[in-house]
Enzyme design. Structure first.
Site, PDB file in Angstrom:
ATOM      1  N   CYS A  94      43.511   0.843   2.618  1.00 45.67           N
ATOM      2  CA  CYS A  94      43.736   1.869   1.588  1.00 45.67           C
ATOM      3  C   CYS A  94      43.679   3.285   2.145  1.00 45.67           C
ATOM      4  CB  CYS A  94      42.755   1.729   0.436  1.00 45.67           C
ATOM      5  SG  CYS A  94      43.029   0.247  -0.534  1.00 45.67           S
ATOM      6  N   TYR A 103      51.021  -5.368  -6.202  1.00 45.48           N
ATOM      7  CA  TYR A 103      49.924  -4.584  -5.638  1.00 45.48           C
ATOM      8  C   TYR A 103      49.727  -4.940  -4.169  1.00 45.48           C
ATOM      9  CZ  TYR A 103      45.174  -2.541  -5.618  1.00 45.48           C
ATOM     10  OH  TYR A 103      44.044  -1.793  -5.381  1.00 45.48           O
TER      11      TYR A 103
END
Length: 847
Positions: A444, A704
């Protein structure tokens, strides 16, 4: 399911958490009729909340997968009657027969011949189902008693007769561990499935072994199909409700999911089975039926079904699809075992999914047919990765860098290392490496492609860290940590050659994650107190934790940046001194569009696509907007362009050399780690018309944690999704899409221009190049080598170039002098013909 079969399945799967998830999902589906709650009527009132809504909240470092992420979309096929044969097997030193992969006992194995002179690699094992079925994946369980023989590089092929085998439907490289591996490919009808092992995962010897092999069936994702136009179609049903409600069959073709066909329920309900027949009023090639359940309640959801076809409406042949759909409101697809030329397609429902009553209902029914390569493009085979590619970057030398987190299939904590892989686009081989020396778990992150071609990766699970990958040396190194700990932040390179970062409250203390800038000269970070994140926040109900994530940044001249989303308010940012942030106006009538994205398709022109008002569990939008920057005044104009055919969040978008934009994947109702409400039809936006057209459907959902990248041959890599541990929605794979501009109607490649020389490894902004090229060359364009993660790719940039023919197959090509137009960094130079067909690119670094 009989108790004996349950015990056998449990024995076969007890050592594999992933297969246990598959098995539990299958058992739950099978037990649904007995778990259903009795209903007093066929149409209960709507329940609050959207599809797939879960109570669990994604925590900063330990995301919780929703329940449907643990259930396989594709069923585990029944192995009764199957047989297995191998290229070789060990029978002297041990019982290593091929049949052991089907015995339900993980302690028995197939092993390649090792006594005497070992049989050399490659080794193959072939499953014969003794019947044709739709197959979408092979599940490989390595031996549990040792490491030897684990499959490394592999390929999968399928056949209808065991004699004629096409090219591989999947290739890849597996991680050297004992976990079960799901090797997916485009769903298709087959009787035989063959696994070929080219290497041993740990290079321990010329061996291959397997404890168990399973196959997965139809996941509801037909390959290389497109929706057939429904103009002129009609629908009739075995029965329909017209008294208690408007439940006519025609409602399945009206494009309105709020209107439904319902079997007759007033008075004496019509008993199951119920059927509905679509008459296309013309003969067409059909390969799948798409069923959308009603969205206002569960009653009448189709459970057990068969699909048949006819040319005359009277004689219907053997079923082309059959199965049982799960009891939920997600769109379902029945993939045909073979493409049929038919006028009529009939769906017959023999059981209500929840066993709530003798009812059947449907909101919409669509039919899909084979894609036309020249209009819809085509997909290459699935390439397996030893990790879930959550982040990717395109590198010179035809390489694609990918990484996940501290683990190949899950994230959490701040472990100080990252799993990476590099795909060689020429050979298709994938190599894996764990990066420990930077002390950085790069899950991330923010990413920026630097002016010298290196890749800067910041924050994420190790929230203050920053690391650099050098593709020339194939090395990772640490650079100075950021002043502010961040995760899910946005980054872009500046026209000055510095890197700018903003936001990122997913990791570190949530709050105003103000901007800062990294200098390549000092390798240090400089705070920008005049650039708070607060003006760029969305109105997400989770606050800054979600509201400052994944910003869309576009760098311009003089170190300025336009922040054009996902907040509906756009902002201009300056990065000199303390910096500043000032309003640039609203994005026309757009709402906040978190997990949508923006793509620079021309100089000072961007396209924004999709997204949703909040990070998750709010409906996505179909809307797209153009944002134009007046280079002289700096004024920003936003306008709504044509809508996409599908609402999507968590999708990925890629600009092509011809200026069109392709969008892949996403969900209509975004839920992290879920494959529910997946959009499987990519679309292509044309700036000349402002409209979107459908492309060939994808074989694997990309939601996602998925990515997409333009490749140097003008094609697109699309992959990833998941990273939720022992779940069924991890997609450790990807596939290359060939856009229609490269293909003839028969799928053969179009003639392409060829750049033969004159492209130096480096050039200055404002340089004039003399490029040699063959073929019909009409123009040249620079496409910035880009990096993608979490739907965002701020490195993408298309720069059309001024060029003139200089004779003898040479062209004078001018690189813009404005570094706000051609940001410093590595680009792919394409030549295009008059129809927009691109050459294979040559890499060049502009500084």
């Amino acid at each position: 399911m009989q108790p004996r079969r349950i015990r056998a399945l449990a024995r076969a799967l007890r050592r594999s958490p992933l297969l246990i998830a598959f098995a539990l999902g299958s058992l739950l589906v099978g037990l649904t009729p007995w778990l259903g709650v009795a209903s007093t009527g066929p149409r209960p009132a709507p329940t609050p909340g959207g599809p797939g809504q879960q109570a669990a909240r994604q925590s900063p470092h330990h995301g919780v997968a929703p329940a449907n992420a643990m259930e396989p979309t594709a069923p585990v096929l029944d192995r009764t009657g199957w047989t297995a044969t191998a290229s070789d097997e060990e029978t002297s030193g041990e019982n290593g027969r091929a049949a052991n992969v089907l015995d339900g006992n993980a302690a028995t194995i197939w092993h390649s011949k090792w006594t005497g002179t070992p049989a050399p690699l490659p080794h193959t094992i072939t499953l014969d189902m003794h019947r044709t079925a739709v197959v979408s994946a092979l599940v490989y369980q390595p031996r549990t008693g040792g490491a030897n023989g684990r499959v490394g590089e592999y390929s999968i092929s399928v056949s209808a007769d065991g004699q004629n085998w096409g090219g591989p439907v999947a290739t890849g490289t597996l991680a050297d561990d004992a976990s079960a591996k799901t090797l997916g490919f485009a769903p298709q009808g087959a009787r035989f499935v063959r696994l070929t092992a080219s290497t041993e995962a740990g290079n321990r010897g010329p061996w291959t072994s397997a404890a168990e092999l399973n196959l997965l069936g139809d996941p509801g994702t037909p390959a290389a199909t497109v929706d057939l136009p429904r103009t002129g179609w009609t629908a009739t049903a075995s029965d329909e409700e017209t008294t208690g409600e408007n439940g006519r069959a025609a409602n399945v073709l009206d494009g309105d999911s709020a209107t439904i066909w319902h079997s007759r329920w007033s008075g004496t309900p019509a008993p199951l089975p119920h059927s509905i027949t679509v008459d296309m009023h013309r003969t067409a090639a059909v390969s799948a039926l798409v069923y959308q359940p009603r969205n206002d309640g569960p009653n009448g959801r189709a459970g057990a079904y068969i699909v048949t076809t006819s040319t005359d409406g009277t004689t219907f042949g053997a079923p082309v699809a059959a199965g049982t759909w799960r009891d939920d409101d997600t769109v379902k697809t029945a993939t045909f075992t073979r493409t049929e030329n038919a006028r009529y397609v009939r769906l017959t429902v023999t059981g209500e999914a929840g066993n709530r009553g003798p009812w059947t209902s449907a909101a919409e029914i669509r039919l899909s047919g084979p894609a036309d390569p020249a209009a819809h493009g085509s997909w290459d085979r699935i390439t397996g990765f030893p990790l879930v590619p959550v982040a990717t970057a395109v590198l010179p030398g035809d390489k694609l860098l990918a990484w996940s987190a501290y683990a190949v299939d899950r994230f959490g904590g701040s472990n100080g290392y990252t799993q990476t892989a590099i795909l060689d686009l020429k050979t298709g081989k994938v190599t894996q490496r764990r990066i420990d020396n930077t002390g950085h778990d790069m899950f991330c992150p923010g990413i920026a492609m630097l002016a010298d071609g290196r890749v800067l990766v910041t924050g994420g699970s190790n929230a203050e860290k920053a690391s650099i990958y050098d593709p020339a040396a194939d090395t990772w190194s640490a650079t100075t940590s950021m002043n502010i700990a961040r995760g899910y932040q946005a980054m872009t390179l500046l026209s000055t050659g510095e890197a700018f970062v903003l936001g990122g409250s997913w990791s570190g203390a949530a709050g105003d994650k103000a901007g800062e800038v990294w200098s390549p000269d000092t390798r240090t970070w400089r705070r920008l107190p005049g650039v708070p994140a607060s003006p760029a926040l969305t109105a997400d109900p989770a606050g800054a934790y979600r509201a400052d994530n994944h910003m869309w940044l576009h760098a311009t001249s003089g170190g300025k940046v336009l922040q054009l989303g996902p907040s509906k308010q756009m902002n201009w940012i300056t990065t000199g001194g303390n910096g500043s942030i000032t309003p640039a106006g609203p994005r026309a009538d757009s709402q906040d569009a978190m997990t949508g994205n923006a793509v620079a398709y021309d100089i000072g022109k961007l396209l924004t696509l999709g997204g949703s008002p909040a990070y998750e569990k709010t409906p996505a939008t179909r809307r797209a907007y153009t944002v134009s920057i007046d280079g002289g005044s700096g004024q920003v104009q936003a306008a709504r362009t044509g809508d996409m055919g599908y609402a999507r969040a968590f999708g990925n978008s890629v600009v092509l050399p011809d200026g069109k934009v392709a969008v892949f994947g996403g969900q209509a109702y975004p839920v992290p780690f879920s494959d529910a409400t997946s959009v499987l039809t990519p679309e292509l936006w044309d700036p000349a018309t402002g409209s979107f057209t459908p492309l060939a459907s994808m074989a694997v959902p990309r939601n996602y944690h998925s990515v997409a990248n333009l490749l140097p041959d003008g094609r697109i890599f699309s992959g990833g999704g998941g990273l939720c541990g022992d779940c069924a929605t991890n997609h450790a794979d990807g596939a290359v899409f060939t856009p229609p501009y490269l293909l003839n109607a028969d799928g053969s490649p179009k003639p392409r221009p060829v750049i033969t020389g004159g492209v130096p490894p480096r050039a200055a902004a404002g340089a004039s190049l003399t490029v040699a090229a063959e073929g019909q060359v009409a123009s040249f364009v620079l496409m910035r080598a880009a990096a993608a993660t979490h739907s965002t790719d701020n490195d993408q940039r298309r720069v059309p170039l001024v060029s003139t023919a200089a004779g003898n197959g040479t062209y004078t090509v001018s690189v813009p002098a404005d570094k706000g137009v051609v940001l410093p960094g590595t680009y792919m130079l394409f030549a295009l013909d008059a129809q927009g067909v691109p050459s294979t690119a040559k890499f060049i670094t502009v500084s």
